[in-house]
Design an enzyme around this catalytic site. Structure first.
Site, PDB file in Angstrom:
ATOM      1  N   SER A 139       1.244  -0.767   0.129  1.00  0.00           N
ATOM      2  CA  SER A 139       0.105   0.112   0.408  1.00  0.00           C
ATOM      3  C   SER A 139       1.257   1.047  -0.110  1.00  0.00           C
ATOM      4  O   SER A 139       1.934   1.076  -0.096  1.00  0.00           O
ATOM      5  CB  SER A 139      -0.943   0.106   1.033  1.00  0.00           C
ATOM      6  OG  SER A 139      -0.697   1.161   1.662  1.00  0.00           O
ATOM      7  N   TYR A 152      -2.131  -1.003  10.770  1.00  0.00           N
ATOM      8  CA  TYR A 152      -1.531  -1.364   9.084  1.00  0.00           C
ATOM      9  C   TYR A 152      -0.514  -0.899   8.493  1.00  0.00           C
ATOM     10  O   TYR A 152       0.092  -1.373   7.639  1.00  0.00           O
ATOM     11  CB  TYR A 152      -2.856   0.295   8.597  1.00  0.00           C
ATOM     12  CG  TYR A 152      -3.157  -0.327   7.372  1.00  0.00           C
ATOM     13  CD1 TYR A 152      -4.054  -1.475   6.433  1.00  0.00           C
ATOM     14  CD2 TYR A 152      -3.185   0.363   6.275  1.00  0.00           C
ATOM     15  CE1 TYR A 152      -3.960  -1.890   5.737  1.00  0.00           C
ATOM     16  CE2 TYR A 152      -3.283   0.799   4.722  1.00  0.00           C
ATOM     17  CZ  TYR A 152      -3.800  -1.233   3.872  1.00  0.00           C
ATOM     18  OH  TYR A 152      -3.577  -1.734   3.082  1.00  0.00           O
TER      19      TYR A 152
HETATM   20  N1  LIG Z   1      -8.424  -0.647  -1.955  1.00  0.00           N
HETATM   21  C1  LIG Z   1      -7.478   0.006  -1.046  1.00  0.00           C
HETATM   22  O1  LIG Z   1      -7.526   1.265  -1.451  1.00  0.00           O
HETATM   23  C2  LIG Z   1      -5.848  -0.521  -1.190  1.00  0.00           C
HETATM   24  C3  LIG Z   1      -5.402   0.196  -0.906  1.00  0.00           C
HETATM   25  C4  LIG Z   1      -3.329   0.235  -1.037  1.00  0.00           C
HETATM   26  C5  LIG Z   1      -3.538  -1.404  -0.929  1.00  0.00           C
HETATM   27  N2  LIG Z   1      -4.466  -2.296  -0.570  1.00  0.00           N
HETATM   28  C6  LIG Z   1      -4.607  -3.758  -0.648  1.00  0.00           C
HETATM   29  O2  LIG Z   1      -5.364  -4.017  -1.430  1.00  0.00           O
HETATM   30  C7  LIG Z   1      -5.750  -5.419  -0.842  1.00  0.00           C
HETATM   31  C8  LIG Z   1      -6.815  -5.838  -1.289  1.00  0.00           C
HETATM   32  O3  LIG Z   1      -7.988  -5.139  -0.234  1.00  0.00           O
HETATM   33  P1  LIG Z   1      -8.890  -4.636  -1.220  1.00  0.00           P
HETATM   34  O4  LIG Z   1      -8.792  -2.859  -1.055  1.00  0.00           O
HETATM   35  O5  LIG Z   1      -9.639  -5.447  -2.869  1.00  0.00           O
HETATM   36  O6  LIG Z   1     -10.411  -4.955  -0.260  1.00  0.00           O
HETATM   37  P2  LIG Z   1     -10.842  -5.794  -0.108  1.00  0.00           P
HETATM   38  O7  LIG Z   1     -12.393  -6.101  -0.806  1.00  0.00           O
HETATM   39  O8  LIG Z   1     -12.363  -6.077   0.890  1.00  0.00           O
HETATM   40  O9  LIG Z   1     -10.588  -7.967  -0.425  1.00  0.00           O
HETATM   41  C9  LIG Z   1     -10.223  -8.060   0.927  1.00  0.00           C
HETATM   42  C10 LIG Z   1      -9.983  -9.728  -0.011  1.00  0.00           C
HETATM   43  O10 LIG Z   1      -9.172 -10.360   1.337  1.00  0.00           O
HETATM   44  C11 LIG Z   1     -10.041 -11.443   1.260  1.00  0.00           C
HETATM   45  N3  LIG Z   1      -9.232 -12.127   3.112  1.00  0.00           N
HETATM   46  C12 LIG Z   1      -9.567 -11.037   4.377  1.00  0.00           C
HETATM   47  N4  LIG Z   1      -9.422 -12.476   5.442  1.00  0.00           N
HETATM   48  C13 LIG Z   1      -8.524 -12.669   4.795  1.00  0.00           C
HETATM   49  C14 LIG Z   1      -8.210 -13.924   5.291  1.00  0.00           C
HETATM   50  N5  LIG Z   1      -8.659 -14.752   6.693  1.00  0.00           N
HETATM   51  N6  LIG Z   1      -8.138 -15.455   4.423  1.00  0.00           N
HETATM   52  C15 LIG Z   1      -8.372 -15.153   3.251  1.00  0.00           C
HETATM   53  N7  LIG Z   1      -8.722 -14.242   2.376  1.00  0.00           N
HETATM   54  C16 LIG Z   1      -9.372 -13.374   3.990  1.00  0.00           C
HETATM   55  C17 LIG Z   1     -11.324 -11.105   1.271  1.00  0.00           C
HETATM   56  O11 LIG Z   1     -11.799 -12.193   0.982  1.00  0.00           O
HETATM   57  P3  LIG Z   1     -12.880 -13.449   2.293  1.00  0.00           P
HETATM   58  O12 LIG Z   1     -13.834 -11.845   3.260  1.00  0.00           O
HETATM   59  O13 LIG Z   1     -14.255 -13.707   1.528  1.00  0.00           O
HETATM   60  O14 LIG Z   1     -11.890 -13.723   2.911  1.00  0.00           O
HETATM   61  C18 LIG Z   1     -11.459 -10.712   0.632  1.00  0.00           C
HETATM   62  O15 LIG Z   1     -11.133 -11.093  -0.335  1.00  0.00           O
HETATM   63  C19 LIG Z   1      -5.411  -5.388   1.486  1.00  0.00           C
HETATM   64  O16 LIG Z   1      -4.083  -6.065   1.660  1.00  0.00           O
HETATM   65  C20 LIG Z   1      -5.383  -4.351   0.835  1.00  0.00           C
HETATM   66  O17 LIG Z   1      -4.761  -3.812   2.293  1.00  0.00           O
HETATM   67  C21 LIG Z   1      -6.280  -1.537  -0.861  1.00  0.00           C
END
Ligand SMILES: NC(=O)c1ccc[n+]([C@@H]2O[C@H](COP(=O)([O-])OP(=O)(O)OC[C@H]3O[C@@H](n4cnc5c(N)ncnc54)[C@H](OP(=O)(O)O)[C@@H]3O)[C@@H](O)[C@H]2O)c1
Length: 244
Positions: A139, A152
């Site tokens: 991130s 975080y």
């Molecule tokens: N969105 C942003 O602004 C942003 C910015 C920077 C970085 N990121 C990073 O991008 C990555 C993806 O996030 P996203 O933004 O796409 O959010 P998201 O839509 O909430 O996706 C998170 C994913 O992680 C899975 N997950 C959560 N707990 C888990 C567990 N214990 N075991 C296996 N899977 C698990 C969830 O699936 P289930 O609940 O079905 O398990 C979901 O598929 C993260 O690492 C986040 O820190 C996001």
């Protein structure tokens, strides 16, 4: 035309929504068979149906990546994407939120990488690509620490340090390590925060045009489809209007 990931297998963690879901679609479009890991099986099955409906191959793995992973078959590309972001002041914070972030963002990523490395090293020794990829989704928070984001930040800075150390260890064996560092992206990520935190986040990011999960998936696609001699080590990607 041969697709650039034809004949390879990719595993995407956190594939049931957001960046992971979009990345799985992008890798399948490049010809990879994709293993989709997360806890919500119904969402994974819907995604697998979409991918196979478009002529791709997909396998659903219902898994909590904070449990140590079982063995994998052939593996060319690991996308460590599953993550959670629980923000707020450190003083008086619910420690369970810290534990959840450390378990998923750090230990989950470490367990998956540990289980995958023997397969990635062996895939990199042979056809079709003679190279393999680990993509770690960090991130902007892995580059810049901010008030109310301390734990975080700690997990994502940790992802950066681990990735660089791993990169040096496996570089000559043709396993590439890429860190993706997105800024604000419209997904379900923020929705897991407490109500008062959500209001503060809306004040910080309200009004700017966020990136989509597909924008981030494109950067993963760019990294893993480079020729064998090119390793994209780090991609920092923000919405145009995001200042910090
Ligand atoms: N969105 C942003 O602004 C942003 C910015 C920077 C970085 N990121 C990073 O991008 C990555 C993806 O996030 P996203 O933004 O796409 O959010 P998201 O839509 O909430 O996706 C998170 C994913 O992680 C899975 N997950 C959560 N707990 C888990 C567990 N214990 N075991 C296996 N899977 C698990 C969830 O699936 P289930 O609940 O079905 O398990 C979901 O598929 C993260 O690492 C986040 O820190 C996001």
């Amino acid at each position: 035309m041969t697709l650039s990931l034809e004949g390879t297998v990719a595993l995407v963690t956190g594939a049931s929504s957001g960046i992971g879901e979009a990345t799985a679609v992008a890798l399948a479009e490049e010809g990879a068979a994709v293993a989709l890991a997360a806890r919500r099986r119904d969402r994974l099955e819907a995604l697998a149906a979409r991918i196979t409906g478009n002529g791709g191959k997909a396998l659903v793995i219902e898994a909590d990546v904070t449990d140590r992973q079982q063995e994998l078959g052939r593996l060319d590309t690991l996308v460590n994407n599953a993550g959670v972001m629980l923000l707020g002041p450190l003083v008086g914070a619910p420690v369970e939120e810290w534990e959840q972030m450390v378990h998923l963002n750090l230990l989950g990523l470490l367990y998956c990488t540990h289980a995958a490395l023997p397969h990635l090293l062996s895939a990199a020794e042979g056809q079709p690509r003679e190279v393999a990829d680990v993509v770690n989704v960090s991130s902007v928070a892995g580059r810049v620490a901010r008030r109310n984001s301390g734990v975080y930040n700690a997990t994502k800075f940790g992802v950066g340090a681990f990735s660089e150390s791993l990169r040096q260890e496996v570089a000559t064996r043709h396993v590439r390590v890429t860190i993706i560092e997105p800024g604000a992206t419209a997904t379900e990520l923020a929705s897991h925060n407490r109500r008062e935190i959500l209001e503060e986040m809306a004040a910080n990011f309200g009004g700017i045009a966020l990136m989509t999960a597909g924008d981030i998936a494109n950067s993963v696609r760019y990294a893993v489809t480079q020729p064998r001699h090119v390793a994209v080590n780090e991609i920092l990607i923000r919405p145009t209007e995001q200042e910090r």
